[in-house]
Scaffold this motif. Structure first.
Motif, PDB file in Angstrom:
ATOM      1  N   GLY A  10      30.748  31.090  35.991  1.00  0.00           N
ATOM      2  CA  GLY A  10      30.326  32.468  36.254  1.00  0.00           C
ATOM      3  C   GLY A  10      31.015  33.055  37.467  1.00  0.00           C
ATOM      4  O   GLY A  10      31.385  34.233  37.477  1.00  0.00           O
ATOM      5  N   LEU A  11      31.221  32.239  38.493  1.00  0.00           N
ATOM      6  CA  LEU A  11      31.922  32.718  39.690  1.00  0.00           C
ATOM      7  C   LEU A  11      33.374  33.058  39.373  1.00  0.00           C
ATOM      8  O   LEU A  11      33.905  34.068  39.856  1.00  0.00           O
ATOM      9  CB  LEU A  11      31.829  31.678  40.805  1.00  0.00           C
ATOM     10  N   PHE A  12      34.009  32.250  38.537  1.00  0.00           N
ATOM     11  CA  PHE A  12      35.376  32.578  38.128  1.00  0.00           C
ATOM     12  C   PHE A  12      35.396  33.811  37.231  1.00  0.00           C
ATOM     13  O   PHE A  12      36.375  34.563  37.231  1.00  0.00           O
ATOM     14  CB  PHE A  12      36.059  31.383  37.451  1.00  0.00           C
ATOM     15  N   GLU A  13      34.324  34.040  36.487  1.00  0.00           N
ATOM     16  CA  GLU A  13      34.245  35.266  35.696  1.00  0.00           C
ATOM     17  C   GLU A  13      34.214  36.480  36.608  1.00  0.00           C
ATOM     18  O   GLU A  13      34.871  37.495  36.346  1.00  0.00           O
ATOM     19  CB  GLU A  13      33.020  35.262  34.781  1.00  0.00           C
ATOM     20  N   ILE A  14      33.476  36.385  37.693  1.00  0.00           N
ATOM     21  CA  ILE A  14      33.459  37.467  38.678  1.00  0.00           C
ATOM     22  C   ILE A  14      34.879  37.698  39.198  1.00  0.00           C
ATOM     23  O   ILE A  14      35.330  38.844  39.314  1.00  0.00           O
ATOM     24  CB  ILE A  14      32.511  37.123  39.846  1.00  0.00           C
ATOM     25  N   GLY A  15      35.572  36.596  39.482  1.00  0.00           N
ATOM     26  CA  GLY A  15      36.940  36.703  40.004  1.00  0.00           C
ATOM     27  C   GLY A  15      37.864  37.433  39.055  1.00  0.00           C
ATOM     28  O   GLY A  15      38.641  38.304  39.470  1.00  0.00           O
ATOM     29  N   TRP A  16      37.781  37.117  37.759  1.00  0.00           N
ATOM     30  CA  TRP A  16      38.703  37.800  36.853  1.00  0.00           C
ATOM     31  C   TRP A  16      38.272  39.222  36.561  1.00  0.00           C
ATOM     32  O   TRP A  16      39.113  40.096  36.354  1.00  0.00           O
ATOM     33  CB  TRP A  16      39.018  36.992  35.605  1.00  0.00           C
ATOM     34  N   ALA A  17      36.981  39.482  36.575  1.00  0.00           N
ATOM     35  CA  ALA A  17      36.532  40.856  36.339  1.00  0.00           C
ATOM     36  C   ALA A  17      36.983  41.777  37.475  1.00  0.00           C
ATOM     37  O   ALA A  17      37.502  42.873  37.232  1.00  0.00           O
ATOM     38  CB  ALA A  17      35.012  40.895  36.187  1.00  0.00           C
ATOM     39  N   ILE A  18      36.812  41.318  38.694  1.00  0.00           N
ATOM     40  CA  ILE A  18      37.281  42.106  39.845  1.00  0.00           C
ATOM     41  C   ILE A  18      38.805  42.133  39.867  1.00  0.00           C
ATOM     42  O   ILE A  18      39.420  43.156  40.172  1.00  0.00           O
ATOM     43  CB  ILE A  18      36.706  41.536  41.166  1.00  0.00           C
ATOM     44  N   GLY A  19      39.407  41.004  39.514  1.00  0.00           N
ATOM     45  CA  GLY A  19      40.868  40.935  39.481  1.00  0.00           C
ATOM     46  C   GLY A  19      41.479  41.969  38.551  1.00  0.00           C
ATOM     47  O   GLY A  19      42.554  42.513  38.823  1.00  0.00           O
ATOM     48  N   LEU A  20      40.805  42.264  37.440  1.00  0.00           N
ATOM     49  CA  LEU A  20      41.314  43.272  36.509  1.00  0.00           C
ATOM     50  C   LEU A  20      41.543  44.610  37.206  1.00  0.00           C
ATOM     51  O   LEU A  20      42.513  45.316  36.917  1.00  0.00           O
ATOM     52  CB  LEU A  20      40.342  43.468  35.341  1.00  0.00           C
ATOM     53  N   LYS A  21      40.653  44.947  38.114  1.00  0.00           N
ATOM     54  CA  LYS A  21      40.783  46.210  38.846  1.00  0.00           C
ATOM     55  C   LYS A  21      42.076  46.230  39.657  1.00  0.00           C
ATOM     56  O   LYS A  21      42.761  47.246  39.734  1.00  0.00           O
ATOM     57  CB  LYS A  21      39.559  46.400  39.756  1.00  0.00           C
ATOM     58  N   TYR A  22      42.401  45.094  40.243  1.00  0.00           N
ATOM     59  CA  TYR A  22      43.561  45.014  41.127  1.00  0.00           C
ATOM     60  C   TYR A  22      44.887  44.810  40.382  1.00  0.00           C
ATOM     61  O   TYR A  22      45.948  44.932  40.978  1.00  0.00           O
ATOM     62  CB  TYR A  22      43.356  43.920  42.170  1.00  0.00           C
ATOM     63  N   THR A  23      44.838  44.519  39.086  1.00  0.00           N
ATOM     64  CA  THR A  23      46.088  44.375  38.327  1.00  0.00           C
ATOM     65  C   THR A  23      46.732  45.722  38.029  1.00  0.00           C
ATOM     66  O   THR A  23      47.906  45.773  37.700  1.00  0.00           O
ATOM     67  CB  THR A  23      45.869  43.653  36.982  1.00  0.00           C
ATOM     68  N   GLU A  24      45.920  46.784  38.137  1.00  0.00           N
ATOM     69  CA  GLU A  24      46.373  48.141  37.805  1.00  0.00           C
ATOM     70  C   GLU A  24      47.006  48.164  36.414  1.00  0.00           C
ATOM     71  O   GLU A  24      48.177  48.532  36.235  1.00  0.00           O
ATOM     72  CB  GLU A  24      47.313  48.681  38.883  1.00  0.00           C
ATOM     73  N   GLY A  25      46.232  47.740  35.438  1.00  0.00           N
ATOM     74  CA  GLY A  25      46.701  47.731  34.056  1.00  0.00           C
ATOM     75  C   GLY A  25      47.748  46.664  33.795  1.00  0.00           C
ATOM     76  O   GLY A  25      48.634  46.851  32.965  1.00  0.00           O
ATOM     77  N   PHE A  26      47.632  45.554  34.495  1.00  0.00           N
ATOM     78  CA  PHE A  26      48.561  44.416  34.378  1.00  0.00           C
ATOM     79  C   PHE A  26      49.988  44.780  34.794  1.00  0.00           C
ATOM     80  O   PHE A  26      50.949  44.209  34.296  1.00  0.00           O
ATOM     81  CB  PHE A  26      48.537  43.810  32.966  1.00  0.00           C
ATOM     82  N   THR A  27      50.104  45.728  35.716  1.00  0.00           N
ATOM     83  CA  THR A  27      51.430  46.116  36.210  1.00  0.00           C
ATOM     84  C   THR A  27      51.785  45.426  37.520  1.00  0.00           C
ATOM     85  O   THR A  27      52.938  45.506  37.949  1.00  0.00           O
ATOM     86  CB  THR A  27      51.519  47.645  36.415  1.00  0.00           C
ATOM     87  N   ARG A  28      50.831  44.782  38.164  1.00  0.00           N
ATOM     88  CA  ARG A  28      51.087  44.071  39.427  1.00  0.00           C
ATOM     89  C   ARG A  28      51.085  42.575  39.130  1.00  0.00           C
ATOM     90  O   ARG A  28      50.070  42.019  38.719  1.00  0.00           O
ATOM     91  CB  ARG A  28      50.022  44.439  40.450  1.00  0.00           C
ATOM     92  N   PRO A  29      52.233  41.892  39.336  1.00  0.00           N
ATOM     93  CA  PRO A  29      52.373  40.498  38.899  1.00  0.00           C
ATOM     94  C   PRO A  29      51.391  39.516  39.539  1.00  0.00           C
ATOM     95  O   PRO A  29      50.783  38.715  38.826  1.00  0.00           O
ATOM     96  CB  PRO A  29      53.805  40.137  39.263  1.00  0.00           C
ATOM     97  N   TRP A  30      51.235  39.520  40.848  1.00  0.00           N
ATOM     98  CA  TRP A  30      50.386  38.512  41.484  1.00  0.00           C
ATOM     99  C   TRP A  30      48.916  38.674  41.140  1.00  0.00           C
ATOM    100  O   TRP A  30      48.249  37.691  40.775  1.00  0.00           O
ATOM    101  CB  TRP A  30      50.613  38.452  42.992  1.00  0.00           C
ATOM    102  N   PRO A  31      48.370  39.885  41.230  1.00  0.00           N
ATOM    103  CA  PRO A  31      46.979  40.028  40.777  1.00  0.00           C
ATOM    104  C   PRO A  31      46.802  39.682  39.296  1.00  0.00           C
ATOM    105  O   PRO A  31      45.783  39.127  38.902  1.00  0.00           O
ATOM    106  CB  PRO A  31      46.657  41.506  41.046  1.00  0.00           C
ATOM    107  N   THR A  32      47.809  39.987  38.488  1.00  0.00           N
ATOM    108  CA  THR A  32      47.736  39.664  37.062  1.00  0.00           C
ATOM    109  C   THR A  32      47.694  38.153  36.854  1.00  0.00           C
ATOM    110  O   THR A  32      46.869  37.639  36.085  1.00  0.00           O
ATOM    111  CB  THR A  32      48.931  40.282  36.306  1.00  0.00           C
ATOM    112  N   LEU A  33      48.557  37.423  37.539  1.00  0.00           N
ATOM    113  CA  LEU A  33      48.566  35.964  37.420  1.00  0.00           C
ATOM    114  C   LEU A  33      47.247  35.360  37.887  1.00  0.00           C
ATOM    115  O   LEU A  33      46.710  34.448  37.251  1.00  0.00           O
ATOM    116  CB  LEU A  33      49.744  35.370  38.195  1.00  0.00           C
ATOM    117  N   GLY A  34      46.732  35.855  39.000  1.00  0.00           N
ATOM    118  CA  GLY A  34      45.450  35.359  39.505  1.00  0.00           C
ATOM    119  C   GLY A  34      44.312  35.641  38.541  1.00  0.00           C
ATOM    120  O   GLY A  34      43.439  34.796  38.327  1.00  0.00           O
ATOM    121  N   THR A  35      44.341  36.819  37.941  1.00  0.00           N
ATOM    122  CA  THR A  35      43.309  37.197  36.979  1.00  0.00           C
ATOM    123  C   THR A  35      43.372  36.313  35.739  1.00  0.00           C
ATOM    124  O   THR A  35      42.348  35.815  35.256  1.00  0.00           O
ATOM    125  CB  THR A  35      43.456  38.685  36.599  1.00  0.00           C
TER     126      THR A  35
END
Length: 105
Positions: A10-35
């Motif tokens: 569940g904690l990792f689910e929080i990480g990827w849900a918030i991470g989606l916001k920071y990927t900016e539509g999967f256009t930012r490589p590092w946030p996308t990889l982390g997500t």
């Protein structure tokens, strides 16, 4: 041990849900990889927890932990509203998670 693994999932689910916001539509490589990594870890841990927990309980708790954690981080990190209705609703989800845990014991 399964409940600890489920909580971690569940904690990792929080990480990827918030991470989606920071990927900016999967256009930012590092946030996308982390997500994507957080998604894979979260689903893997959920699968492991489901070996010994009922599927409905495990899935509901996983989603609940993710929803509550994501909403709280949305309030803290993204300035989303923290009005009484939202907080009460989050409290009801937490009560449901606790109820599922107690009913599974």
């Amino acid at each position: 041990m399964s409940w600890t693994i489920l909580l971690l999932a569940g904690l990792f689910e929080i990480g990827w849900a918030i991470g989606l916001k920071y990927t900016e539509g999967f256009t930012r490589p590092w946030p996308t990889l982390g997500t994507i990594a957080a998604m894979a870890i979260s689903l893997s841990l959920l699968g492991i927890a489901m070996k010994s927990l009922p599927v409905g309980t495990a899935y509901a708790v996983w989603v609940g932990v993710g929803a509550v954690g994501t909403a709280i981080l949305g309030i803290v990190l993204l300035g989303e509203p923290a009005n009484a209705g939202r907080l009460l609703s989050l409290g009801l989800i937490v009560a449901g998670i606790i109820g599922l845990k107690l009913a599974s014991a």
